[in-house]
Design a protein around this motif. Structure first.
Motif, mmCIF file in Angstrom:
data_model
loop_
_atom_site.group_PDB
_atom_site.id
_atom_site.type_symbol
_atom_site.label_atom_id
_atom_site.label_comp_id
_atom_site.label_asym_id
_atom_site.label_seq_id
_atom_site.Cartn_x
_atom_site.Cartn_y
_atom_site.Cartn_z
ATOM 1 N N GLY A 56 37.341 34.552 47.772
ATOM 2 C CA GLY A 56 36.823 33.522 48.664
ATOM 3 C C GLY A 56 36.838 32.138 48.018
ATOM 4 O O GLY A 56 35.902 31.356 48.199
ATOM 5 N N GLY A 57 37.861 31.850 47.243
ATOM 6 C CA GLY A 57 37.989 30.522 46.635
ATOM 7 C C GLY A 57 37.176 30.340 45.363
ATOM 8 O O GLY A 57 37.211 29.281 44.736
ATOM 9 N N VAL A 58 36.443 31.387 44.969
ATOM 10 C CA VAL A 58 35.626 31.307 43.744
ATOM 11 C C VAL A 58 36.333 32.086 42.631
ATOM 12 O O VAL A 58 36.745 33.228 42.835
ATOM 13 C CB VAL A 58 34.209 31.889 43.993
ATOM 14 C CG1 VAL A 58 33.383 31.896 42.710
ATOM 15 C CG2 VAL A 58 33.498 31.104 45.092
ATOM 16 N N THR A 59 36.501 31.466 41.455
ATOM 17 C CA THR A 59 37.122 32.163 40.325
ATOM 18 C C THR A 59 36.041 32.996 39.635
ATOM 19 O O THR A 59 34.984 32.484 39.281
ATOM 20 C CB THR A 59 37.742 31.145 39.339
ATOM 21 O OG1 THR A 59 36.799 30.095 39.108
ATOM 22 C CG2 THR A 59 39.011 30.546 39.907
ATOM 23 N N LYS A 60 36.316 34.285 39.481
ATOM 24 C CA LYS A 60 35.265 35.204 39.036
ATOM 25 C C LYS A 60 35.385 35.630 37.571
ATOM 26 O O LYS A 60 34.446 36.202 37.024
ATOM 27 C CB LYS A 60 35.281 36.477 39.904
ATOM 28 C CG LYS A 60 35.193 36.247 41.393
ATOM 29 C CD LYS A 60 33.924 35.581 41.826
ATOM 30 C CE LYS A 60 32.752 36.492 41.897
ATOM 31 N NZ LYS A 60 31.546 35.767 42.407
ATOM 32 N N THR A 61 36.564 35.448 36.975
ATOM 33 C CA THR A 61 36.764 35.904 35.593
ATOM 34 C C THR A 61 37.485 34.802 34.806
ATOM 35 O O THR A 61 37.954 33.825 35.403
ATOM 36 C CB THR A 61 37.645 37.174 35.548
ATOM 37 O OG1 THR A 61 38.910 36.868 36.160
ATOM 38 C CG2 THR A 61 37.011 38.339 36.268
#
Ligand code: BGC
Length: 246
Positions: free
Chosen positions: A69-74
């Motif tokens: 959803g457009g968020v970088t998680k790692t």
């Protein structure tokens, strides 16, 4: 016109993409990736790359991390400030137009499935990119299962990309044959988990396929990526186009 921008470990490259042919509509522009690849510095560099070109309606940006959803998680190979960063929101504000953010290997895979080595291929197709890390993009009948992160499968008790990425080849000063053994072991592992119909091998090292392909003995047919350096840029533009609902 849709602008594709590929954020990599050493360079941030962009170009407008002709989505009818999959070719770059202008020569690409590259800026070095900031040494400390934190959010503020990378956003500023992406902005400079975008400003090099005329106004684009939309922009697609690849990033070497899980993107939900457009968020970088790692952040396996980038600054830790990217963990949980609202990348799409920050880039849309900095570039003043809608920006879609997509995992780098997913983007390369989308480009190969649309214009390159995977065009028209049904069944299970797995694109793997060998570079700083190992990126993966898994497709069933042309549809992507995003964020698969197969580079982080465990191999001999280690993160697979630490053994078999192109960077591992350089860091451990492995000869082509020795590295090919590691890649073969990795591919056999992926093969046993997914039973793919095709592997597409990408990343810079795929330009030197003659040096390691012959040493790899696996069941699954294996081909090199066709778009090479431009797969990320092209895939980013396709992702932005799709996100616009077109
Ligand atoms: C990251 C992936 C990325 C791959 C290739 C890995 O370390 O976790 O998100 O696709 O490197 O850049």
């Amino acid at each position: 016109m849709i602008l594709g921008i590929d954020v990599g470990g050493s360079g941030i490259k962009g170009a407008p993409v002709d989505l009818v042919t999959g070719a770059l509509a202008e020569q690409r522009h590259r800026e070095p990736t900031p040494h400390r690849s934190d959010v503020a510095r990378v956003v500023a560099t992406v902005r400079r790359v975008a400003e090099h070109f005329g106004p684009a309606e939309r922009v697609g940006v690849t990033f070497p991390s899980v993107v939900v959803g457009g968020v970088t998680k790692t952040a396996a190979n980038v600054d830790r400030s990217w963990i949980d960063a609202p990348a799409a929101e920050l880039l849309s504000a900095a570039l003043d137009r809608p920006v879609t953010v997509v995992n780098d290997a997913d983007a390369a895979g989308i480009a190969e499935m649309t214009y390159g080595a995977g065009r028209g291929r049904r069944g299970t197709v797995i694109m793997l990119t060998f570079g700083t890390g190992i990126g993966s993009a898994v497709f069933l009948d042309g549809r992507l299962l995003p964020n698969t992160e197969l580079g982080h499968l465990e191999l001999r008790g280690e993160d697979a990309e630490l053994r078999a990425s192109d960077r591992a080849r350089e860091q451990h000063d492995l000869g082509w044959d020795k590295w090919a053994r590691r890649v073969e072991e990795y591919l056999r592992h992926v093969e046993s988990l997914f039973q793919p119909d095709l592997f597409i091998i990408g990343g810079g090292v795929s330009k030197k396929a003659e040096k390691f392909f012959p040493a790899i003995d696996i069941r699954t047919p294996m081909v090199t990526a066709e778009l090479l350096n431009n797969a990320g840029i092209v895939g980013a533009a396709i992702a932005a186009h799709r996100a616009a609902g077109a």
